[in-house]
Each structure stands twice: as structure tokens, then as C-alpha cells.
Design a protein around this motif. Structure first.
Motif, PDB file in Angstrom:
ATOM      1  N   GLY A 108     -11.112  -6.342  -1.728  1.00 35.12           N
ATOM      2  CA  GLY A 108     -12.065  -6.860  -2.709  1.00 35.12           C
ATOM      3  C   GLY A 108     -11.568  -6.694  -4.136  1.00 35.12           C
ATOM      4  O   GLY A 108     -10.671  -5.885  -4.427  1.00 35.12           O
ATOM      5  N   ARG A 109     -12.127  -7.482  -5.008  1.00 30.63           N
ATOM      6  CA  ARG A 109     -11.765  -7.373  -6.434  1.00 30.63           C
ATOM      7  C   ARG A 109     -12.276  -6.039  -6.972  1.00 30.63           C
ATOM      8  O   ARG A 109     -13.396  -5.637  -6.722  1.00 30.63           O
ATOM      9  N   GLY A 110     -11.409  -5.393  -7.708  1.00 28.19           N
ATOM     10  CA  GLY A 110     -11.734  -4.099  -8.270  1.00 28.19           C
ATOM     11  C   GLY A 110     -11.383  -2.932  -7.367  1.00 28.19           C
ATOM     12  O   GLY A 110     -11.452  -1.780  -7.796  1.00 28.19           O
ATOM     13  N   GLU A 111     -11.020  -3.205  -6.115  1.00 26.92           N
ATOM     14  CA  GLU A 111     -10.621  -2.132  -5.207  1.00 26.92           C
ATOM     15  C   GLU A 111      -9.147  -1.788  -5.436  1.00 26.92           C
ATOM     16  O   GLU A 111      -8.321  -2.663  -5.710  1.00 26.92           O
ATOM     17  N   VAL A 112      -8.834  -0.515  -5.287  1.00 29.02           N
ATOM     18  CA  VAL A 112      -7.481  -0.031  -5.592  1.00 29.02           C
ATOM     19  C   VAL A 112      -6.608  -0.186  -4.354  1.00 29.02           C
ATOM     20  O   VAL A 112      -6.984   0.214  -3.246  1.00 29.02           O
ATOM     21  N   LEU A 113      -5.436  -0.771  -4.544  1.00 35.49           N
ATOM     22  CA  LEU A 113      -4.452  -0.920  -3.489  1.00 35.49           C
ATOM     23  C   LEU A 113      -3.419   0.195  -3.647  1.00 35.49           C
ATOM     24  O   LEU A 113      -2.682   0.253  -4.637  1.00 35.49           O
ATOM     25  N   HIS A 114      -3.344   1.076  -2.660  1.00 37.52           N
ATOM     26  CA  HIS A 114      -2.391   2.184  -2.689  1.00 37.52           C
ATOM     27  C   HIS A 114      -1.085   1.707  -2.071  1.00 37.52           C
ATOM     28  O   HIS A 114      -1.016   1.400  -0.876  1.00 37.52           O
ATOM     29  N   THR A 115      -0.065   1.628  -2.900  1.00 39.65           N
ATOM     30  CA  THR A 115       1.251   1.148  -2.478  1.00 39.65           C
ATOM     31  C   THR A 115       2.181   2.339  -2.301  1.00 39.65           C
ATOM     32  O   THR A 115       2.404   3.103  -3.239  1.00 39.65           O
ATOM     33  N   VAL A 116       2.695   2.502  -1.070  1.00 35.01           N
ATOM     34  CA  VAL A 116       3.602   3.592  -0.739  1.00 35.01           C
ATOM     35  C   VAL A 116       4.985   2.992  -0.521  1.00 35.01           C
ATOM     36  O   VAL A 116       5.163   2.116   0.337  1.00 35.01           O
ATOM     37  N   GLN A 151       4.359   0.884 -12.359  1.00 40.40           N
ATOM     38  CA  GLN A 151       3.383   1.632 -13.136  1.00 40.40           C
ATOM     39  C   GLN A 151       1.988   1.393 -12.559  1.00 40.40           C
ATOM     40  O   GLN A 151       1.635   0.270 -12.195  1.00 40.40           O
ATOM     41  N   ASP A 152       1.209   2.463 -12.476  1.00 40.53           N
ATOM     42  CA  ASP A 152      -0.149   2.338 -11.943  1.00 40.53           C
ATOM     43  C   ASP A 152      -0.987   1.455 -12.842  1.00 40.53           C
ATOM     44  O   ASP A 152      -0.872   1.484 -14.082  1.00 40.53           O
ATOM     45  N   GLY A 153      -1.854   0.657 -12.223  1.00 40.00           N
ATOM     46  CA  GLY A 153      -2.763  -0.218 -12.951  1.00 40.00           C
ATOM     47  C   GLY A 153      -4.185   0.026 -12.508  1.00 40.00           C
ATOM     48  O   GLY A 153      -4.477   0.932 -11.699  1.00 40.00           O
ATOM     49  N   PRO A 154      -5.122  -0.755 -13.017  1.00 40.98           N
ATOM     50  CA  PRO A 154      -6.525  -0.550 -12.640  1.00 40.98           C
ATOM     51  C   PRO A 154      -6.790  -0.772 -11.157  1.00 40.98           C
ATOM     52  O   PRO A 154      -7.720  -0.195 -10.586  1.00 40.98           O
ATOM     53  N   GLU A 155      -5.983  -1.652 -10.497  1.00 37.65           N
ATOM     54  CA  GLU A 155      -6.207  -1.965  -9.091  1.00 37.65           C
ATOM     55  C   GLU A 155      -4.991  -1.624  -8.233  1.00 37.65           C
ATOM     56  O   GLU A 155      -4.952  -2.005  -7.061  1.00 37.65           O
ATOM     57  N   THR A 156      -4.032  -0.921  -8.819  1.00 37.08           N
ATOM     58  CA  THR A 156      -2.813  -0.589  -8.073  1.00 37.08           C
ATOM     59  C   THR A 156      -2.421   0.857  -8.364  1.00 37.08           C
ATOM     60  O   THR A 156      -2.422   1.281  -9.523  1.00 37.08           O
ATOM     61  N   ALA A 157      -2.118   1.588  -7.286  1.00 35.62           N
ATOM     62  CA  ALA A 157      -1.638   2.964  -7.412  1.00 35.62           C
ATOM     63  C   ALA A 157      -0.388   3.097  -6.553  1.00 35.62           C
ATOM     64  O   ALA A 157      -0.407   2.758  -5.366  1.00 35.62           O
ATOM     65  N   PHE A 203      -2.591 -12.366  -2.697  1.00 33.22           N
ATOM     66  CA  PHE A 203      -2.839 -13.015  -1.411  1.00 33.22           C
ATOM     67  C   PHE A 203      -3.924 -12.272  -0.630  1.00 33.22           C
ATOM     68  O   PHE A 203      -4.804 -12.887  -0.014  1.00 33.22           O
ATOM     69  N   LEU A 204      -3.879 -10.963  -0.651  1.00 30.45           N
ATOM     70  CA  LEU A 204      -4.882 -10.187   0.081  1.00 30.45           C
ATOM     71  C   LEU A 204      -6.272 -10.409  -0.491  1.00 30.45           C
ATOM     72  O   LEU A 204      -7.269 -10.457   0.240  1.00 30.45           O
ATOM     73  N   THR A 205      -6.358 -10.554  -1.812  1.00 22.16           N
ATOM     74  CA  THR A 205      -7.656 -10.802  -2.439  1.00 22.16           C
ATOM     75  C   THR A 205      -8.176 -12.172  -2.055  1.00 22.16           C
ATOM     76  O   THR A 205      -9.378 -12.354  -1.789  1.00 22.16           O
ATOM     77  N   SER A 206      -7.272 -13.165  -1.991  1.00 23.96           N
ATOM     78  CA  SER A 206      -7.705 -14.519  -1.645  1.00 23.96           C
ATOM     79  C   SER A 206      -8.161 -14.614  -0.199  1.00 23.96           C
ATOM     80  O   SER A 206      -9.027 -15.439   0.127  1.00 23.96           O
ATOM     81  N   THR A 207      -7.599 -13.799   0.677  1.00 22.51           N
ATOM     82  CA  THR A 207      -8.009 -13.818   2.094  1.00 22.51           C
ATOM     83  C   THR A 207      -9.084 -12.791   2.399  1.00 22.51           C
ATOM     84  O   THR A 207      -9.394 -12.558   3.571  1.00 22.51           O
ATOM     85  N   ARG A 208      -9.612 -12.137   1.352  1.00 19.45           N
ATOM     86  CA  ARG A 208     -10.714 -11.183   1.482  1.00 19.45           C
ATOM     87  C   ARG A 208     -10.330  -9.956   2.312  1.00 19.45           C
ATOM     88  O   ARG A 208     -11.185  -9.313   2.918  1.00 19.45           O
ATOM     89  N   LEU A 209      -9.036  -9.662   2.320  1.00 18.59           N
ATOM     90  CA  LEU A 209      -8.619  -8.424   2.953  1.00 18.59           C
ATOM     91  C   LEU A 209      -8.778  -7.237   2.016  1.00 18.59           C
ATOM     92  O   LEU A 209      -8.727  -6.084   2.458  1.00 18.59           O
ATOM     93  N   GLU A 232       6.450  -8.282  -6.719  1.00 23.07           N
ATOM     94  CA  GLU A 232       6.179  -8.671  -5.336  1.00 23.07           C
ATOM     95  C   GLU A 232       4.875  -8.035  -4.830  1.00 23.07           C
ATOM     96  O   GLU A 232       4.124  -8.647  -4.081  1.00 23.07           O
ATOM     97  N   THR A 233       4.619  -6.828  -5.284  1.00 23.94           N
ATOM     98  CA  THR A 233       3.364  -6.173  -4.896  1.00 23.94           C
ATOM     99  C   THR A 233       2.163  -6.918  -5.471  1.00 23.94           C
ATOM    100  O   THR A 233       1.125  -7.080  -4.811  1.00 23.94           O
ATOM    101  N   ALA A 234       2.303  -7.400  -6.694  1.00 26.11           N
ATOM    102  CA  ALA A 234       1.221  -8.170  -7.319  1.00 26.11           C
ATOM    103  C   ALA A 234       0.958  -9.468  -6.559  1.00 26.11           C
ATOM    104  O   ALA A 234      -0.197  -9.882  -6.376  1.00 26.11           O
TER     105      ALA A 234
END
Length: 523
Positions: free
Chosen positions: A216-224, A240-246, A208-214, A201-203
Motif C-alpha cells: 500500500g501507499r505509505g507502507e515501508v518496504l524493507h529491502t535486504v 539511502q532510506d526514504g519515507p517508504e524504503t528502508a 510495480f508492487l504498489t500498482s499491483t496492490r502488493l 531498481e528498487t524504486a
């Protein structure tokens, strides 16, 4: 005591929490239908209640980000209201907030629009509160209250996705630079009853956030993720942490402790309700006329508070006056006692004196009369000072003779007590009137002045001008009356002027022009 109630509304149930001394009480659950509304009205009708705060957690909550021309003041508020009405026409529960301006171009305003798109789930409860005339303070959303939770948890990530487990499911709220931008609600369990894969669900949300430009590509999304310890133990292997998700995990007991809850709840509903009860912000979704009973309640509370303040001030003022009266009474008694003591000492002192000494009343009267004589007794010095002032300004005048006097009152025709006897004839002499001594008022003074003008007598114009200047200077003195007895030059029309202009006096001796004045000074 203010009895507040906090309502938590989801698609299926409504929980009614009493709020007492900064704590949530035991809730009562009602179904979100007609029977539940009737049961809630019966319950609230038997309870003392004050303001009611209604919080909703619905899947039918929409969020939109728009840009508008930067307009301030009343025009800007009207533009926002018109744009909000165009976006959500089918619901009265709308919300708008300007979150900043675009950095480029025209620097338009960035506004977040939100609305409850299914008002049928909320309106029965609002109408029930109106029917009971309950003061509905506001309509709130768990999503719009989540910024308070972010501040309590101390989350300062630039791109933050807050995931909370609530009664309606998993709520995912995205924050950019601390401001809410987007939120979505998903079920906590799937159709088979298994927990939903939070990572998947986070993915979806990140896509969706990337498609609406909220984001950017390559920016890390910190999920709490905020959940109980047992739930976090189950979710950590999936996330599990990924290149764009923490991923970051916050236990529910830590969130409850930071919020001020004593017990650890299983869901974030209680945490958000506690924040609502603590902060009590203005209503988020507009209620219109449904909020009138709250405004009346607040006005009545203000009147009660003003009356209490006025009563307290009156009691304080009364207490101060009573204290001052008691203090003044005590001081008066002390002063009377001191006066009696001084009178006694005075009488004792008088008793030791010889009888020849006159009474103190007569002594005081004698001193008073002596002071009046010094201050008001007639004396020529002030009169002479005024005359000297005039002579300093007109220096061609030379004094020849002065006769100063005061007008005595009429002498009595019969002898009076205390009169003096003539040593020769033995006839009584009239006593000196007190008016002659300036008692009780200062007496007028008169001065007969004989002078001459130090200019050639044949220069009649200069003589007359000098005489006029001198009399005018005297008349300018305060309370001075000038009477001309004899002019230096006889200017009557019946008298013939003789002499020759520029010719000297006989025998070579100049005769000066003399005149006589009567001056009366009324002090």
C-alpha cells in the motif's frame, strides 16, 4: 555412499557441483549449448552418481498471482492444474501453490503461479540426464528456494524485498508475511560495464508492487541486500532510506555462516545450492516422465534398505538364539551337576539307615495308595448329601430304613499269594479286591431306601404327586439312577381300588403310604 550432484543453470553456463558429506565440491563449468551438454554427458558418464538436483536461475521465469474459488480435495487439485495449464501452455515446467484466502467476499483462494517460459534452455539438460538414465530428483528455482534463505537469515519483516547478487544478475524477490509474491532478475552491470543502481531498481520494483496492490501507499518496504563486504561498501552510499524504503545490508560471510558454508562465496549461488543440498525438498517444477529414473532409484534404495534391515534383524535374532543356547547349555550342565550331588547325598543318607527300613519306592507307592484310598474310596457321605438335598425339597417324605452297599467283584476260586487263612478250617480266604477300595477307579454305590409319605392314604392323587416329585428330585442329581421297587399306591389296572375318600383308618390310627426305591450312584 550416495554420490549426489547439484547443477546450477543460468542462461550462459551450467555449473556441476558434487555433493559429499554435506558440502559442495569443486564445480565444473559448461556452456549452455550443445557442446556443453555433450561435455557434461562425457563427464557424468565417468563419475559415480546418485540423485541429480537441477537449479535454474533464468530471466525467463514468470510469476502470476490469481484468485480461484475455494475448492478442496481432488476437484480443487484439478482446478489448479487446469488453471495452470491455461496460464502457461507453451512450457512443461510449471508450478502452483495456494498461499491463503482472501479475507473479504467469497474468501477465494490466493494462488501463486510460476513457470519457466523458455523451456529450450532447460530441456537439453533434462534430456541428457534421461539419456544417461540418471535419477533426476527435481527441477528447482533460485527464486522458489529464497524462502529458505529468508528463514536462515531470520528476516521477519512483513513487507520484505530480498536482493541477492547471483550469476545471472541481481535477483529481487518480494515477500509479504513470509510468502513469496513476486520476483524479477536484472543485470548486475549496465551496458557500459558499470554496476547497476540498486536504489533505482528498487524504486521500479516498489512502483510495480504498489500498482499491483502488493504493497500500500505509505507502507515501508524493507529491502535486504545480501552481497560481499566490498560490494556493500559500494552500495551503501547509493541506498539511502526514504519515507517508504528502508535498506538493510547482510554481508555474504554472515549468510554463509548461517547456511553452514566454511568459505565465503562471492555470489549467492553457492548459498542457495547449499540450502538445496541440505533440505532436498520435493521437485518444484513438474518433470513428468523425466523423473521416472529417480523413482526407480528410490525404489531400489528402499529394497536395499529393507534387505539390510532384514539381514540385521536376522543376525540379531541369530545372536540371541546362540546366546540363549549357550546359556541353556550352561544351565543344563549346572543342573546335572546339582542332580549328581543330590544323588550322592541321597545314597550317603541311605547307607547310614538300618536295613529294616523298606525301600523308598515302596514307601512312595504306599503313600500314593493311601492318598487314592482317601480320595476314591467308597463312602456313603456324598450319597447321603444328595439324598438330603431331595428330602429338603420334598418334605412330606419320612425315611424308615436305608441299606447302603457297593457291588463287590466276583471272588477268586483259587487262593492267591498273600491270601488270608480261615482260623477255624485253615482254608484260604479270597482277598479283598482293590476295586472295592476304589482302585484304580471309583466303584458305583447302591442305596435301598424305604420311606413313607406323610399325607392321608386315601388322598391318592397327593400320594402319587409327592412320590413323583421325590423321584424326580433324586433323578436330577448328577449320575443318579432311580428304580422304583414298590409304589405307595398300587395303580395296576388289574387291582381294584377300595376305600372311601376322606375316611380315616380303622381304630383312628392313620396308616401312611410306604414305598421302596433302589438308588444307584455312579461317581
Amino acid at each position: 555412499m550416495l554420490h549426489r550432484h547439484l547443477l546450477y543453470l543460468s542462461s550462459e553456463y551450467v555449473w556441476a557441483y558434487p555433493w559429499h558429506k554435506g558440502r559442495l565440491g569443486e564445480p565444473v563449468r559448461y556452456t549452455n549449448d550443445r557442446a556443453g551438454v555433450d561435455a557434461f554427458m562425457d563427464y557424468l558418464d565417468t563419475q559415480p552418481y546418485g540423485p541429480v538436483y537441477l537449479m535454474v536461475d533464468l530471466i525467463e521465469e514468470d510469476f502470476q498471482r490469481i484468485t480461484l474459488p475455494h475448492v478442496t480435495g481432488r476437484s480443487g487439485r484439478r482446478l489448479l492444474a487446469r488453471r495452470l495449464l491455461q496460464q502457461y501452455r507453451e512450457t512443461p515446467y510449471r508450478y502452483v501453490r495456494v498461499q491463503g484466502r482472501e479475507p473479504d467476499g467469497r474468501q477465494d483462494d490466493i494462488a501463486l503461479l510460476s513457470a519457466l517460459t523458455n523451456p529450450a534452455l532447460v530441456q537439453p539438460w533434462v534430456e541428457a540426464l534421461e539419456l544417461l538414465r540418471a535419477p533426476l530428483a527435481g527441477l528447482y528455482s533460485t527464486t522458489l528456494m529464497s524462502p529458505s534463505l529468508v528463514r536462515k537469515l531470520g528476516l521477519a519483516d512483513e513487507r520484505l524485498l530480498l536482493v541477492t547478487q547471483q550469476s545471472a544478475g541481481l535477483r529481487q524477490s518480494y515477500f509479504l508475511d513470509g510468502q513469496l509474491k513476486f520476483s524479477r532478475l536484472t543485470l548486475a552491470v549496465d551496458r557500459d560495464g558499470d554496476p547497476v543502481d540498486v536504489a533505482r531498481e528498487t524504486a521500479k520494483t516498489q512502483q510495480f508492487l504498489t500498482s499491483t496492490r502488493l504493497i500500500g501507499r505509505g507502507e515501508v518496504l524493507h529491502t535486504v541486500i545480501v552481497a560481499p563486504e566490498a560490494t556493500l561498501d559500494r552500495l551503501e552510499p547509493q541506498c539511502q532510506d526514504g519515507p517508504e524504503t528502508a535498506y538493510h545490508f547482510v554481508p555474504m560471510d554472515d549468510a554463509a555462516h548461517r547456511t553452514g558454508l566454511e568459505d565465503t562465496p562471492a555470489l549467492a549461488d553457492t548459498v542457495l545450492l547449499t540450502l538445496l543440498g541440505q533440505e532436498r525438498p520435493p521437485t518444484q517444477y513438474a518433470l513428468g516422465a523425466a523423473r521416472r529414473y529417480f523413482q526407480l532409484w528410490r525404489a531400489r534404495l528402499g529394497l536395499f534398505s529393507a534387505s539390510a534391515v532384514l539381514a540385521t534383524a536376522t543376525l540379531v535374532w541369530l545372536g540371541i538364539n546362540v546366546w540363549r543356547y549357550a546359556d541353556a547349555t550352561s544351565a543344563t550342565a549346572t543342573m546335572y551337576a546339582e542332580a549328581d550331588q543330590f544323588d550322592k547325598r541321597y545314597r550317603d543318607a541311605l547307607s547310614t539307615m538300618t536295613p529294616a527300613i523298606d525301600k523308598t519306592v515302596n514307601m512312595k507307592a504306599a503313600v500314593t495308595v493311601a492318598q487314592l484310598l482317601v480320595r476314591q474310596g467308597p463312602q456313603p457321605l456324598p450319597f447321603m448329601a444328595q439324598l438330603s438335598t431331595a428330602l429338603d425339597k420334598v418334605q412330606q417324605i419320612r425315611l424308615i430304613q436305608l441299606d447302603w452297599k457297593i457291588t463287590p467283584p466276583a471272588a477268586p476260586t483259587e487262593p492267591v499269594a498273600g491270601s488270608f487263612l480261615n482260623a477255624g478250617s485253615g482254608t484260604p480266604l479270597a482277598p479283598i479286591s482293590s476295586l472295592m477300595l476304589g482302585l484304580p477307579v471309583v466303584v458305583p454305590q447302591a442305596l435301598r431306601l424305604e420311606a413313607e409319605i406323610m399325607v392321608p392314604p386315601e388322598n391318592y392323587r397327593e400320594v402319587v404327586n409327592t412320590m413323583n416329585a421325590f423321584t424326580q428330585e433324586l433323578a436330577r442329581q448328577p449320575r443318579m439312577v432311580v428304580e422304583i421297587v414298590q409304589q405307595p399306591v398300587d395303580t395296576r389296572s388289574s387291582v381294584k381300588l377300595s376305600g372311601k375318600a376322606g375316611a380315616g383308618a380303622a381304630g383312628g390310627v392313620e396308616s401312611k403310604a410306604r414305598f421302596i426305591l433302589n438308588l444307584v450312584w455312579q461317581p
